[in-house]
Design a protein around this motif. Structure first.
Motif, PDB file in Angstrom:
ATOM      1  N   PRO A 192       0.666  -1.014   0.120  1.00 32.50           N
ATOM      2  CA  PRO A 192       0.095   0.013  -0.103  1.00 32.50           C
ATOM      3  C   PRO A 192       0.831   1.327   0.205  1.00 32.50           C
ATOM      4  O   PRO A 192       1.712   1.249   0.389  1.00 32.50           O
ATOM      5  CB  PRO A 192      -0.671  -0.150   1.210  1.00 32.50           C
ATOM      6  CG  PRO A 192       0.201  -0.957   2.196  1.00 32.50           C
ATOM      7  CD  PRO A 192       0.722  -2.047   1.305  1.00 32.50           C
ATOM      8  N   THR A 211      -7.844  -9.375   4.674  1.00 31.22           N
ATOM      9  CA  THR A 211      -8.993  -8.389   4.660  1.00 31.22           C
ATOM     10  C   THR A 211      -8.662  -7.390   5.820  1.00 31.22           C
ATOM     11  O   THR A 211      -8.713  -6.290   5.721  1.00 31.22           O
ATOM     12  CB  THR A 211     -10.379  -9.111   4.985  1.00 31.22           C
ATOM     13  OG1 THR A 211     -10.527  -9.968   3.890  1.00 31.22           O
ATOM     14  CG2 THR A 211     -11.297  -7.928   5.077  1.00 31.22           C
ATOM     15  N   ASP A 269      -5.660  -6.868   7.000  1.00 31.09           N
ATOM     16  CA  ASP A 269      -4.558  -6.034   6.736  1.00 31.09           C
ATOM     17  C   ASP A 269      -4.734  -4.835   5.669  1.00 31.09           C
ATOM     18  O   ASP A 269      -4.243  -4.017   5.730  1.00 31.09           O
ATOM     19  CB  ASP A 269      -3.355  -7.026   5.893  1.00 31.09           C
ATOM     20  CG  ASP A 269      -2.866  -7.880   6.983  1.00 31.09           C
ATOM     21  OD1 ASP A 269      -2.896  -7.726   8.119  1.00 31.09           O
ATOM     22  OD2 ASP A 269      -2.093  -9.061   6.576  1.00 31.09           O
ATOM     23  N   GLU A 270      -5.893  -5.081   4.715  1.00 33.89           N
ATOM     24  CA  GLU A 270      -6.352  -4.343   3.862  1.00 33.89           C
ATOM     25  C   GLU A 270      -6.954  -3.126   4.614  1.00 33.89           C
ATOM     26  O   GLU A 270      -6.759  -1.844   4.162  1.00 33.89           O
ATOM     27  CB  GLU A 270      -7.420  -4.795   2.801  1.00 33.89           C
ATOM     28  CG  GLU A 270      -6.680  -5.424   1.855  1.00 33.89           C
ATOM     29  CD  GLU A 270      -7.890  -6.469   0.851  1.00 33.89           C
ATOM     30  OE1 GLU A 270      -9.058  -6.041   1.295  1.00 33.89           O
ATOM     31  OE2 GLU A 270      -7.450  -7.229   0.206  1.00 33.89           O
ATOM     32  N   ALA A 328      -3.968  -1.049   5.973  1.00 32.78           N
ATOM     33  CA  ALA A 328      -3.315  -0.362   5.092  1.00 32.78           C
ATOM     34  C   ALA A 328      -4.057   0.864   4.707  1.00 32.78           C
ATOM     35  O   ALA A 328      -3.574   2.228   4.418  1.00 32.78           O
ATOM     36  CB  ALA A 328      -3.307  -0.911   3.697  1.00 32.78           C
ATOM     37  N   SER A 329      -5.564   0.875   4.405  1.00 38.44           N
ATOM     38  CA  SER A 329      -6.236   1.906   3.989  1.00 38.44           C
ATOM     39  C   SER A 329      -6.376   3.013   5.089  1.00 38.44           C
ATOM     40  O   SER A 329      -6.609   4.134   4.825  1.00 38.44           O
ATOM     41  CB  SER A 329      -7.910   1.557   3.941  1.00 38.44           C
ATOM     42  OG  SER A 329      -8.392   1.141   4.941  1.00 38.44           O
TER      43      SER A 329
END
Length: 226
Positions: free
Chosen positions: A2, A202, A204-205, A208-209
């Protein structure tokens, strides 16, 4: 990876390790990286991983809180008391340079809490800070304040070590070997136990966001003044 940006620094390396990373090996690598960052020989690091079952002791750990050492016990060198790491728990190690981001440890811990709370919110979990208790809290199925994430940090030469852990879907019975964080009156919970089953990718996403806002908070002088 990311895109994590800061107006002052290049983005930290974002690393996700597959499988289970032995705790002593991770500790040694993290400490070496922190020394390199302090010496301006390496970039900052955000490292996400899982450990085999282990109990770790912080600098204020009370031996009385180690009630059933069924797993290895390792001295971590971070702040705090005993905690558990194991499969199904996302651990985030943060090797960040507070020389460049503001020498304010309280601000740093507050920012980490906010980052994890924001990430959990994206997954439908309402988490919050609890006055006087470091960490990430939510209400369990019985309406009790329960800990879903722990924070323990160390700062050496104004470079951070350790970070946070979030219970995604660990075996919660493994926490029974200790008094988690020295708080016997507060249970631990997980996303799975809350009825929010989530895989690591999911989660981790979501982290990251929310990472750019986290780093921006550290980079804002108004947040770092004492």
């Amino acid at each position: 990876m990311p895109r994590v940006t800061s107006p002052l620094l290049p983005p930290p390396e974002w690393r996700v390790s597959p499988g289970l990373t032995p705790y002593p090996a991770a500790l040694a690598e993290m400490e070496a990286r922190a020394a390199a960052v302090a010496g301006s020989h390496a970039h900052e690091l955000i490292w996400l991983l899982e450990h085999p079952p282990v109990y770790t002791a912080g600098t204020s750990a009370d031996p009385a809180d180690l009630v059933d050492p069924r797993f290895p016990v390792v001295s971590a060198g971070r702040g705090g008391k005993y905690t558990y790491h194991g499969p199904g728990q996302r651990v985030g190690y943060l090797v960040l340079d507070l020389n460049a981001r503001g020498r304010d440890v309280r601000c740093f811990v507050h920012a980490v809490e906010g980052w994890v709370i924001a990430a959990l919110g994206r997954l439908g979990v309402e988490a919050f800070r609890a006055p006087g208790r470091v960490g990430i809290w939510t209400l369990d199925a019985a309406g009790r304040e329960a800990k879903v994430g722990a924070i323990g940090v160390r700062v050496r030469r104004w470079v951070t070590l350790h970070g946070f852990s979030v219970n995604v879907a660990p075996d919660l019975s493994h926490f029974g070997g200790i008094v988690p964080c020295g708080l016997p009156d507060h249970p631990v919970t997980s996303l799975a136990a809350l009825g929010r089953p989530t895989d690591m990718a999911t989660f981790d996403e979501a982290l990251a966001s929310c990472a750019p806002a986290f780093l921006q908070t550290l980079s804002c002088p108004s947040q770092n003044e004492t």
